[in-house]
Design an enzyme around this catalytic site. Structure first.
Site, PDB file in Angstrom:
ATOM      1  N   ASP A  36       1.417   3.898  -0.624  1.00 25.25           N
ATOM      2  CA  ASP A  36       1.086   2.464  -0.546  1.00 25.25           C
ATOM      3  C   ASP A  36       0.070   2.069  -1.618  1.00 25.25           C
ATOM      4  OD1 ASP A  36       1.143  -0.101   0.459  1.00 25.25           O
ATOM      5  OD2 ASP A  36      -0.341   0.287   2.019  1.00 25.25           O
ATOM      6  N   ASN A  38       0.969   0.177  -4.665  1.00 28.97           N
ATOM      7  CA  ASN A  38       1.464  -0.064  -6.029  1.00 28.97           C
ATOM      8  C   ASN A  38       1.177  -1.497  -6.483  1.00 28.97           C
ATOM      9  OD1 ASN A  38       2.533   2.476  -5.844  1.00 28.97           O
ATOM     10  ND2 ASN A  38       4.676   1.834  -5.719  1.00 28.97           N
ATOM     11  N   GLY A  39       1.420  -2.455  -5.580  1.00 26.35           N
ATOM     12  CA  GLY A  39       1.244  -3.872  -5.932  1.00 26.35           C
ATOM     13  C   GLY A  39      -0.216  -4.193  -6.221  1.00 26.35           C
ATOM     14  N   SER A  81      11.350   0.915   2.926  1.00 25.97           N
ATOM     15  CA  SER A  81      11.516   0.762   4.376  1.00 25.97           C
ATOM     16  C   SER A  81      12.556  -0.311   4.685  1.00 25.97           C
ATOM     17  CB  SER A  81      10.178   0.368   5.016  1.00 25.97           C
ATOM     18  OG  SER A  81       9.897  -0.986   4.733  1.00 25.97           O
ATOM     19  N   GLU A  83      12.021  -2.814   6.229  1.00 28.53           N
ATOM     20  CA  GLU A  83      11.334  -4.113   6.108  1.00 28.53           C
ATOM     21  C   GLU A  83      11.173  -4.534   4.637  1.00 28.53           C
ATOM     22  OE1 GLU A  83      10.184  -1.616   8.234  1.00 28.53           O
ATOM     23  OE2 GLU A  83      11.130  -2.673   9.903  1.00 28.53           O
ATOM     24  N   ASN A  84      11.320  -3.578   3.704  1.00 25.39           N
ATOM     25  CA  ASN A  84      11.111  -3.908   2.288  1.00 25.39           C
ATOM     26  C   ASN A  84      12.183  -4.851   1.723  1.00 25.39           C
ATOM     27  OD1 ASN A  84       9.649  -0.679   1.446  1.00 25.39           O
ATOM     28  ND2 ASN A  84       8.650  -2.596   1.955  1.00 25.39           N
ATOM     29  N   SER A 212       3.364   1.867   9.974  1.00 26.40           N
ATOM     30  CA  SER A 212       4.428   1.065   9.350  1.00 26.40           C
ATOM     31  C   SER A 212       5.842   1.587   9.619  1.00 26.40           C
ATOM     32  CB  SER A 212       4.193   0.937   7.843  1.00 26.40           C
ATOM     33  OG  SER A 212       2.957   0.345   7.593  1.00 26.40           O
ATOM     34  N   GLU A 223      -1.364  15.537  11.854  1.00 24.62           N
ATOM     35  CA  GLU A 223      -2.710  15.161  11.403  1.00 24.62           C
ATOM     36  C   GLU A 223      -2.597  13.998  10.420  1.00 24.62           C
ATOM     37  OE1 GLU A 223      -5.716  16.458  12.291  1.00 24.62           O
ATOM     38  OE2 GLU A 223      -4.598  17.604  13.799  1.00 24.62           O
TER      39      GLU A 223
HETATM   40  C1  FPP Z   1       4.336   0.356  -1.373  1.00 16.63           C
HETATM   41  O1  FPP Z   1       3.415  -0.295  -2.213  1.00 16.63           O
HETATM   42  C2  FPP Z   1       5.351   1.028  -2.206  1.00 16.63           C
HETATM   43  C3  FPP Z   1       6.675   0.806  -2.127  1.00 16.63           C
HETATM   44  C4  FPP Z   1       7.288  -0.150  -1.190  1.00 16.63           C
HETATM   45  C5  FPP Z   1       7.622   1.498  -3.044  1.00 16.63           C
HETATM   46  C6  FPP Z   1       7.279   2.925  -3.351  1.00 16.63           C
HETATM   47  C7  FPP Z   1       7.877   3.248  -4.656  1.00 16.63           C
HETATM   48  C8  FPP Z   1       7.430   4.196  -5.513  1.00 16.63           C
HETATM   49  C9  FPP Z   1       6.322   5.106  -5.208  1.00 16.63           C
HETATM   50  C10 FPP Z   1       8.056   4.363  -6.837  1.00 16.63           C
HETATM   51  C11 FPP Z   1       9.254   5.253  -6.826  1.00 16.63           C
HETATM   52  C12 FPP Z   1      10.403   4.459  -6.365  1.00 16.63           C
HETATM   53  C13 FPP Z   1      11.487   4.952  -5.758  1.00 16.63           C
HETATM   54  C14 FPP Z   1      12.468   3.995  -5.206  1.00 16.63           C
HETATM   55  C15 FPP Z   1      11.736   6.394  -5.611  1.00 16.63           C
HETATM   56  P1  FPP Z   1       3.338  -1.879  -2.164  1.00 16.63           P
HETATM   57  O2  FPP Z   1       4.263  -2.422  -3.194  1.00 16.63           O
HETATM   58  O3  FPP Z   1       3.574  -2.360  -0.772  1.00 16.63           O
HETATM   59  O4  FPP Z   1       1.845  -2.112  -2.580  1.00 16.63           O
HETATM   60  P2  FPP Z   1       0.895  -3.286  -2.074  1.00 16.63           P
HETATM   61  O5  FPP Z   1       0.727  -3.090  -0.579  1.00 16.63           O
HETATM   62  O6  FPP Z   1      -0.382  -3.019  -2.818  1.00 16.63           O
HETATM   63  O7  FPP Z   1       1.550  -4.575  -2.443  1.00 16.63           O
END
Ligand code: FPP
Length: 257
Positions: A36, A38-39, A81, A83-84, A212, A223
């Site tokens: 979690d 990335n955004g 997920s 939900e995504n 989530s 754990e």
């Molecule tokens: C959650 O961060 C991350 C995701 C929903 C995607 C995860 C994807 C990767 C790690 C890249 C590799 C991709 C694939 C498909 C293998 P968020 O975007 O919800 O972050 P935020 O809560 O800060 O907005």
């Protein structure tokens, strides 16, 4: 052309943990990760969310390598997920592009490492092209006997449980299963994770402390480890620190020491 954001990949200094400082006799067999942040990572740098996901893929590669190097038997990565789907279509499509990029660039190394790739989640609802990538990764690594890398893609634990309950109910109505014989093993055997032991350790990055809809049944005695770093900043040494913390914990499974 996918932009490269490599120059932004320098996060907070990782703790200095050497592989040798980890007690190999107390390793988690299975580590599950909610990747979690990335955004938020991207926003804090004035970058588009796609840049965060791209950096997240780089972090994912580093953590898979670290897990394999240290001797973890299975790792489950929450990549998408159920939900995504609520996200903008362009972001969803970019994630499929990233999945393709990841397997194109990394499949040879994964095969060489003897890694077996599996997927949980309803991958039959993904775009056809993405389903092809999923199938290829499974096929190419099927004979492998090393670490299992389990991608949760279009995965939701409640959906998984609903599917399992339906399947058991159908077996009962066909007379194949006696309702009085339904126990934990019967339920576990209907889950998509059947065959992979429950996670010993669940890591969630970004400082958020929630599950989530991830592996709700499977984490009954897992754990939990919440890391403050955004996922793209979660490096090899952060992962090793999580393993070290796990190995110092006492697990009682409801019993006494
Ligand atoms: C959650 O961060 C991350 C995701 C929903 C995607 C995860 C994807 C990767 C790690 C890249 C590799 C991709 C694939 C498909 C293998 P968020 O975007 O919800 O972050 P935020 O809560 O800060 O907005």
């Amino acid at each position: 052309m996918v932009p490269k954001w490599g120059q932004f990949l320098r996060g907070r200094a990782a703790p200095k943990i050497m592989d040798a400082s980890i007690d190999k006799s107390r390793l988690p067999k299975h580590v599950a990760i909610i990747m979690d942040g990335n955004g938020r990572w991207a926003r804090s740098r004035g970058l588009p969310r796609a840049a965060g996901h791209h950096a997240g893929m780089v972090a994912m590669r580093e953590v898979i390598r670290a897990a394999d190097d240290v001797g973890i038997e299975a790792i489950t990565l929450y990549a998408f997920s159920t939900e995504n789907w609520k996200r903008p279509i362009a972001e969803v499509q970019y994630l499929w592009t990233l999945l393709e990029e990841f397997f194109k660039s990394d499949i040879d190394e994964l095969v060489e490492r003897n890694v077996r790739i599996v997927f949980i989640g309803n991958t039959n609802q993904l775009p056809d092209y993405t389903q092809g990538i999923v199938k290829r990764a499974i096929d190419l690594t099927r004979p492998n006997t090393g670490m299992v890398v389990q991608f949760a893609l279009n995965y939701g634990s409640r959906a998984e449980l609903v599917q399992a309950v339906r399947s058991i109910a159908e077996k009962v109505s066909r007379g194949e299963v006696d309702a009085s014989c339904i126990d934990e093993h019967v339920i576990a055997s209907e889950l998509q994770t059947c065959g992979v032991p429950d996670p010993d350790l669940l890591i969630r990055t970004s400082g958020d402390q929630r599950i989530s809809n991830f592996l709700l049944w499977q984490i009954a005695y897992t754990e939990l480890y919440f890391a403050p770093e955004m996922w793209p900043d979660f490096k090899r040494n952060h992962f090793l620190e999580a393993i070290r913390v796990y190995s110092s914990r006492e697990r009682r499974f409801g019993g006494l020491k």
